[in-house]
Scaffold this active site. Structure first.
Site, PDB file in Angstrom:
ATOM      1  N   HIS A 184       0.826  -1.202   0.000  1.00 17.55           N
ATOM      2  CA  HIS A 184       0.000   0.000   0.000  1.00 17.55           C
ATOM      3  C   HIS A 184       0.862   1.254   0.000  1.00 17.55           C
ATOM      4  O   HIS A 184       0.623   2.211  -0.733  1.00 17.55           O
ATOM      5  CB  HIS A 184      -0.940  -0.007   1.208  1.00 17.55           C
ATOM      6  CG  HIS A 184      -2.094   0.919   1.048  1.00 17.55           C
ATOM      7  ND1 HIS A 184      -2.186   2.109   1.707  1.00 17.55           N
ATOM      8  CD2 HIS A 184      -3.201   0.834   0.266  1.00 17.55           C
ATOM      9  CE1 HIS A 184      -3.301   2.721   1.349  1.00 17.55           C
ATOM     10  NE2 HIS A 184      -3.944   1.967   0.476  1.00 17.55           N
ATOM     11  N   HIS A 207      -4.762   6.135  -5.546  1.00 11.54           N
ATOM     12  CA  HIS A 207      -5.987   6.705  -4.968  1.00 11.54           C
ATOM     13  C   HIS A 207      -6.441   7.891  -5.809  1.00 11.54           C
ATOM     14  O   HIS A 207      -5.692   8.387  -6.631  1.00 11.54           O
ATOM     15  CB  HIS A 207      -5.745   7.163  -3.526  1.00 11.54           C
ATOM     16  CG  HIS A 207      -5.359   6.019  -2.645  1.00 11.54           C
ATOM     17  ND1 HIS A 207      -4.052   5.711  -2.378  1.00 11.54           N
ATOM     18  CD2 HIS A 207      -6.102   5.082  -2.032  1.00 11.54           C
ATOM     19  CE1 HIS A 207      -4.009   4.626  -1.610  1.00 11.54           C
ATOM     20  NE2 HIS A 207      -5.236   4.211  -1.397  1.00 11.54           N
ATOM     21  N   HIS A 216      -7.369  -1.974  -5.339  1.00 17.94           N
ATOM     22  CA  HIS A 216      -7.609  -2.593  -4.030  1.00 17.94           C
ATOM     23  C   HIS A 216      -8.237  -3.980  -4.172  1.00 17.94           C
ATOM     24  O   HIS A 216      -8.006  -4.846  -3.351  1.00 17.94           O
ATOM     25  CB  HIS A 216      -8.453  -1.674  -3.143  1.00 17.94           C
ATOM     26  CG  HIS A 216      -7.697  -0.446  -2.692  1.00 17.94           C
ATOM     27  ND1 HIS A 216      -7.656   0.710  -3.447  1.00 17.94           N
ATOM     28  CD2 HIS A 216      -6.926  -0.207  -1.611  1.00 17.94           C
ATOM     29  CE1 HIS A 216      -6.899   1.609  -2.828  1.00 17.94           C
ATOM     30  NE2 HIS A 216      -6.437   1.086  -1.710  1.00 17.94           N
ATOM     31  N   HIS A 337     -15.277   5.581   2.594  1.00 19.72           N
ATOM     32  CA  HIS A 337     -13.953   4.953   2.683  1.00 19.72           C
ATOM     33  C   HIS A 337     -12.944   5.772   3.498  1.00 19.72           C
ATOM     34  O   HIS A 337     -12.341   5.272   4.437  1.00 19.72           O
ATOM     35  CB  HIS A 337     -13.401   4.678   1.272  1.00 19.72           C
ATOM     36  CG  HIS A 337     -11.927   4.504   1.240  1.00 19.72           C
ATOM     37  ND1 HIS A 337     -11.054   5.512   0.887  1.00 19.72           N
ATOM     38  CD2 HIS A 337     -11.148   3.442   1.578  1.00 19.72           C
ATOM     39  CE1 HIS A 337      -9.813   5.075   0.987  1.00 19.72           C
ATOM     40  NE2 HIS A 337      -9.845   3.817   1.402  1.00 19.72           N
ATOM     41  N   HIS A 341     -11.157   5.272   7.506  1.00 27.31           N
ATOM     42  CA  HIS A 341      -9.720   5.173   7.777  1.00 27.31           C
ATOM     43  C   HIS A 341      -9.333   6.082   8.943  1.00 27.31           C
ATOM     44  O   HIS A 341      -8.654   5.678   9.886  1.00 27.31           O
ATOM     45  CB  HIS A 341      -8.928   5.670   6.555  1.00 27.31           C
ATOM     46  CG  HIS A 341      -8.540   4.600   5.590  1.00 27.31           C
ATOM     47  ND1 HIS A 341      -7.380   3.880   5.721  1.00 27.31           N
ATOM     48  CD2 HIS A 341      -9.130   4.151   4.459  1.00 27.31           C
ATOM     49  CE1 HIS A 341      -7.275   3.035   4.694  1.00 27.31           C
ATOM     50  NE2 HIS A 341      -8.332   3.167   3.917  1.00 27.31           N
ATOM     51  N   PHE A 358      -2.046   6.837   4.662  1.00 28.01           N
ATOM     52  CA  PHE A 358      -1.881   5.830   3.615  1.00 28.01           C
ATOM     53  C   PHE A 358      -0.655   4.942   3.788  1.00 28.01           C
ATOM     54  O   PHE A 358      -0.728   3.740   3.573  1.00 28.01           O
ATOM     55  CB  PHE A 358      -1.822   6.491   2.231  1.00 28.01           C
ATOM     56  CG  PHE A 358      -3.175   6.783   1.653  1.00 28.01           C
ATOM     57  CD1 PHE A 358      -4.246   5.938   1.883  1.00 28.01           C
ATOM     58  CD2 PHE A 358      -3.383   7.900   0.855  1.00 28.01           C
ATOM     59  CE1 PHE A 358      -5.501   6.195   1.348  1.00 28.01           C
ATOM     60  CE2 PHE A 358      -4.636   8.173   0.317  1.00 28.01           C
ATOM     61  CZ  PHE A 358      -5.693   7.322   0.569  1.00 28.01           C
ATOM     62  N   HIS A 371     -11.480  -2.774   3.504  1.00 29.96           N
ATOM     63  CA  HIS A 371     -11.482  -2.761   2.041  1.00 29.96           C
ATOM     64  C   HIS A 371     -12.277  -3.902   1.430  1.00 29.96           C
ATOM     65  O   HIS A 371     -12.714  -3.806   0.284  1.00 29.96           O
ATOM     66  CB  HIS A 371     -10.060  -2.693   1.482  1.00 29.96           C
ATOM     67  CG  HIS A 371      -9.652  -1.268   1.283  1.00 29.96           C
ATOM     68  ND1 HIS A 371      -9.986  -0.565   0.153  1.00 29.96           N
ATOM     69  CD2 HIS A 371      -9.017  -0.400   2.106  1.00 29.96           C
ATOM     70  CE1 HIS A 371      -9.558   0.676   0.284  1.00 29.96           C
ATOM     71  NE2 HIS A 371      -8.966   0.816   1.452  1.00 29.96           N
TER      72      HIS A 371
END
Ligand code: C2O
Length: 593
Positions: A184, A207, A216, A337, A341, A358, A371
């Site tokens: 990632h 992203h 993903h 989403h 996070h 991230f 995810h």
């Protein structure tokens, strides 16, 4: 082609069984009621899947149910159509998989790292000179990803054991927990450039564009296969954190057991048993749990239905070789989403590690279950039918990535091969989808309300753009047309576009957008006036700390509900929520798309 998994009458406690040969040709094509309103969630742990394919004899049903264009594009693992898996030439428009031998240090060097940040900002995987092209699994075993809050003790133990074994692998094993987490980081913190596409000076960022969903999906696909192989269980399926249903709106309990391998200490300690806030503004609000649940369901409806009426709105904007992803992330990527996070990430850490940033997100096992549900949204969205279809742009379909598989082989995969989960050998447990019935309700509907504001609130052409979002921005935006016919509305959605948003990419950034909301105390997400949220997770780029992108929200349904379809203008209110002190906006427009 749609597969419908239905609960088997067997008792909870067992895991999803392989049902290799249980495909039937009898099930109808998908329709809404199949989201089984009366589903008894608590009794399900094993499943039966029916698909309108008959693997092993004839593939005709499959072919008939797949858009012919998709078959031509090489979607046909089961049909025997060969994928277009040639290596893209330098400078070709689709983004080519990174050359991992050229993986460099990330932008994280010099970043105030949390404990355990990759040394020198290094997230690179072990090198391999051999790349294999992806082959579809011969669907001998089929996996059903289960809802995490409904798991049996036995399944939790199995998941835990798989993660434990992954953590026990040496760090330089590409399947190890650490290397998997680094994937990632490498794909979103500047370790890879677009050198294989002929642009060695441009970073890869997965992203904020149409690559979000397919990247993903592939990431989880290999992660799941690795976990399954470590416990020698090819049916192992990654649970999904079912945050879109009330019973699933807390962190699944087993993540909080400090003795388990699944545990991660870097999570917001106030949120371990709290109701998740799918619209998290970076700080806790004083809404009650009941209100939170209501708002969450409304956010789901907004982002999955009215803000995702076409492919670009749902998947995000284009991102081709040679450029950075500036066209804008899709509805679900932005919210829920991103807020999820940040809601889980630990505020005691410098950068909101683990899930709140991230580079570190993949270090929390919850990332993969989060995810898994995001990926499930892609499947659900397509079931809405109509215009809810995968993109057909060849540059999207031919974008490639590389991942290590369970045998430590480096595999090149293409977006076009990720479109059907059933082809990849998995599906999701069918659970209730309550947000389909959670359409927000208008707070203050009324025709002509906006007309009264002309002269009091500035029109876009009276505003000096770019405007700074250090306070609420209110503006009247001219509509390109009004009172359209039903047919015209079906053909084209009226879309609000906030263009050229320049923001600090090292902060958690969020703003909310409202339409025809005169009040200073703006509406809640369960009110129609709430049009959507822009949200960005912190991520460090090389040599710069700001990014530029766009935001869009669907207006057709909102304006109808607000009885404002005959108005010439829409009142747009942009409300800063987090990290927007330096954020600027180049333009606010409405167009038909
Ligand atoms: Cu790659 Cu949830 O982010």
């Amino acid at each position: 082609m749609i597969c419908i998994s239905t609960p088997s009458p067997t008792v909870a406690g067992t895991t999803a069984k392989p049902f290799s040969s249980s495909f039937t040709t009898t099930s109808p094509t998908f329709s809404w009621p199949l989201f089984s309103k009366n589903f008894n969630n608590h009794a399900i742990n094993s499943h039966k899947v029916s698909c309108n394919i008959n693997v092993g004899s004839s593939h005709n049903n499959f072919v008939n149910n797949v858009d012919r264009r998709d078959v031509l594009l090489g979607l046909g693992g089961l049909t025997g159509v060969v994928s277009l898996t040639s290596v893209p030439s330098v400078g070709a428009a689709p983004l080519a998989a990174p050359d991992i031998s050229k993986c460099g240090t990330t932008a994280l060097t010099g970043f105030k790292p949390g404990e355990g940040t990759p040394t020198g900002g290094d997230c690179c995987p072990p090198d391999s000179s051999k790349i294999m092209d992806f082959q579809f699994p011969k669907v001998k075993t089929f996996k059903v990803r289960p809802a995490a809050h409904l798991l049996s003790t036995k399944y939790i133990a199995k998941f835990n054991e798989a993660i434990k074994r992954m953590k026990e692998l040496p760090d330089d094993d590409p399947r190890s927990f650490k290397q998997q987490a680094h994937i990632h980081c490498a794909y979103c913190n500047g370790a890879y450039t677009q050198s294989s596409s002929g642009f060695p000076d441009v970073e890869i960022q997965i992203h904020n564009s149409w690559l979000f969903f397919p990247f993903h999906r592939w990431y989880l696909y290999f992660y799941e296969r690795i976990l399954g192989s470590l416990i020698d269980d090819p049916t192992f399926a990654l649970p999904f954190w079912n945050w879109d249903t009330p019973a699933g709106m807390t962190i699944p309990k087993f993540f909080n057991d400090p003795k388990s391998a699944i545990f991660d200490s870097k999570r917001n300690q106030n949120h371990l048993t709290a109701v998740v806030d799918l619209g998290y503004n970076g700080a806790d609000s004083n809404t009650t749990d009941i209100e939170k649940v209501k708002n969450n369901l409304a956010i789901m409806y907004r982002q999955m239905v009215s803000n995702a009426t076409d492919g670009t709105s749902f998947f995000g904007g284009e991102y081709r070789a040679g450029i950075e992803p500036i066209s804008g992330g899709g509805s679900v990527e932005q919210s829920p989403h991103t807020p999820v996070h940040r809601w889980v990430g630990d505020p005691r850490e410098t950068n909101g590690e683990d899930l709140g940033n991230f580079y570190s997100a993949g270090r929390d096992t919850l990332f993969y279950c989060h995810h898994s549900n995001v990926d499930r949204m892609w499947s659900l969205w397509k079931m809405l039918g109509g215009k809810h279809k995968d993109l057909t742009d060849p540059d999207w379909l031919n974008t490639s990535f590389v991942f290590y598989d369970e045998n430590k082989n480096l595999v090149r995969v293409y977006v076009k091969d990720s479109l059907l989960t059933t082809q990849l050998g998995y599906d999701y447990q069918r659970v209730d989808v309550p947000w389909l019935n959670s359409k927000p309700v208008p707070r203050a509907p009324g025709s002509g309300i906006v007309n009264k504001l002309i002269g009091k609130v500035k029109k876009t052409d009276e505003v000096n753009f770019p405007v700074k979002l250090d306070k609420i921005v209110k503006v009247l935006v001219k509509r390109p047309g009004k009172s359209r016919s039903k047919k015209a509305k079906e053909e084209k959605e009226e879309i609000l576009i906030i263009k050229g948003i320049t923001y600090d990419s090292e902060k958690y950034v969020k703003f909310d957008v409202f339409v025809n909301d005169e009040d200073d105390d703006v509406s809640a997400p369960d009110q129609t006036e709430f049009a959507g949220s822009f949200a960005q997770l912190p991520h460090k780029h090389k040599g710069k700390s700001s990014s530029k992108t766009n935001f869009r929200a669907g207006l057709t349904e909102l304006l109808e509900e607000l009885e404002a379809d005959d108005d010439d203008y829409v009142l747009v209110t942009v409300v800063p929520r987090s990290g927007t002190e330096d954020l600027t906006i180049d333009a606010i427009k409405i167009s038909f798309a």
